[in-house]
Enzyme design. Sequence first.
Site, PDB file in Angstrom:
ATOM      1  N   HIS A 113       9.915  65.029  24.320  1.00 22.56           N
ATOM      2  CA  HIS A 113       9.662  64.220  24.348  1.00 22.56           C
ATOM      3  C   HIS A 113       8.120  63.773  23.806  1.00 22.56           C
ATOM      4  O   HIS A 113       7.400  64.745  23.859  1.00 22.56           O
ATOM      5  CB  HIS A 113       9.453  63.920  26.005  1.00 22.56           C
ATOM      6  N   GLN A 123      14.081  72.059  17.964  1.00 24.04           N
ATOM      7  CA  GLN A 123      13.867  71.384  19.202  1.00 24.04           C
ATOM      8  C   GLN A 123      12.695  70.708  19.296  1.00 24.04           C
ATOM      9  O   GLN A 123      11.321  71.263  18.861  1.00 24.04           O
ATOM     10  CB  GLN A 123      13.323  72.716  20.499  1.00 24.04           C
ATOM     11  N   SER A 143       4.127  65.787  23.286  1.00 24.47           N
ATOM     12  CA  SER A 143       3.495  65.220  23.023  1.00 24.47           C
ATOM     13  C   SER A 143       2.491  65.855  22.139  1.00 24.47           C
ATOM     14  O   SER A 143       1.572  64.770  21.647  1.00 24.47           O
ATOM     15  CB  SER A 143       2.470  65.242  24.449  1.00 24.47           C
ATOM     16  N   ASP A 172      16.043  71.590   9.617  1.00 24.25           N
ATOM     17  CA  ASP A 172      17.429  72.092   9.500  1.00 24.25           C
ATOM     18  C   ASP A 172      17.144  72.250  10.794  1.00 24.25           C
ATOM     19  O   ASP A 172      17.513  71.628  12.063  1.00 24.25           O
ATOM     20  CB  ASP A 172      16.271  73.269   9.365  1.00 24.25           C
TER      21      ASP A 172
END
Length: 306
Positions: free
Chosen positions: A219, A216, A238, A212
Site C-alpha cells: 500500500h 508484491q 509507502s 513480471d
Amino acid sequence: MAYLARNLKLIKNSSSKFLASQIFQRTVDSECSTLSIINKLTFRRLSTFHSSICSFRSFGSAAAASEDGMVDHKEFRKWSNGGGLFHNSACIDPTAVVEIGAVVHPRATLGANVHVGSGAVIGPSVTVDHSTTLGYNVALGNCYIGDSCVIHSGVCIGQDGFGFFVDELGNMAKKPQTLNVRIGNHVEIGANTCIDRGSWRDTTVGDYTKIDNLVQIAHNVVIGKSCILCGQVGIAGSATIGDYVTLGGRVAIRDHVSVISKVRLAANSCVTKDIKEPGDYGGFPAVPVQQWRRQVAAHRWNCKKT
C-alpha cells in the site's frame, strides 16, 4: 403478408371500394402493431450513459431499467458479447468482451474494446480504460486501469494493504485501507502479482511500466514511468520509486524508502535506505555496484585464506 394477399384477392373480386379500404387499413394496422412490439422488445434496453467517467451507449444499463420499470437493479444479467455476467448499474461499452464466467459488479466501468477473461471479477469502484486486456481469474477492486494495458492471469489489484497497529489493550488492530490503486497507460502486469490499495495515498504505477510475475507492491507505493520490475520483487509500504528504474529478480525495498530515477538494482539486492544518486547498485544492504563487487571479492579472498 399471407393475410394481406388473401384480402387483396377478395378485393379484386369485389366491386366495393369501401370494403377494400377497410380491409387494407386493418391489415396495415396489424403489421404496424407487430413491428411496434418487436421494436419495443429489441431496443427497450438501449440507452446512453452521460457521466463524469464515461459517455457511451450501453445495453442493459440502469437508465434503461428505470425507464421500463421492469428490471430489478439488484440482478445480474448475461452480457451479449461473451456471455459473462454484469450488474445493471455497471457502465460497459458495447464493444467490450466479457467472457463466460467473468462477473462485472455494480458501479464498474469498462471502456471500448476491453477484453475480460473467464473467471475475472471486476469489483465495485473499478474503471478499466479502452483496449485493456484482463486475463483469466483477474480480481480488481477500488482501482483505475489505464488504456492499452495487459493484466495477466491471477493478478489481484486493489485489495487491502497489510497495515496494523497495536491498540491500547496490546492487541493487533487493522489500520483502515480506504484509498485506491491507479495504473497508468500501456502497463503490463505479470501473472499472480498483487498490488494493494492505499491508506494515506493512492498506490500508483506509472505509464509504460512493466511488471513480471509474482511481484508484491504494498500500500501507498508510488512507481514512476517506464520502470522494469523482475520476478519476485517485493516493495514494502509507502516506498517511492522514480522513473526508468530497473529492479532485478527478488529485489526487496524497505518501507518508506525513496529510490531516485535511473537506478538499476542487481538481483537479490535489498534497499534499506534512500538512494539519491542514479547508477547501478547491489548487495544487502544495497550500495554502489563497484563497492559491492569489492565486498564480494574481499569476502571470497578471506574465505580462501581460511
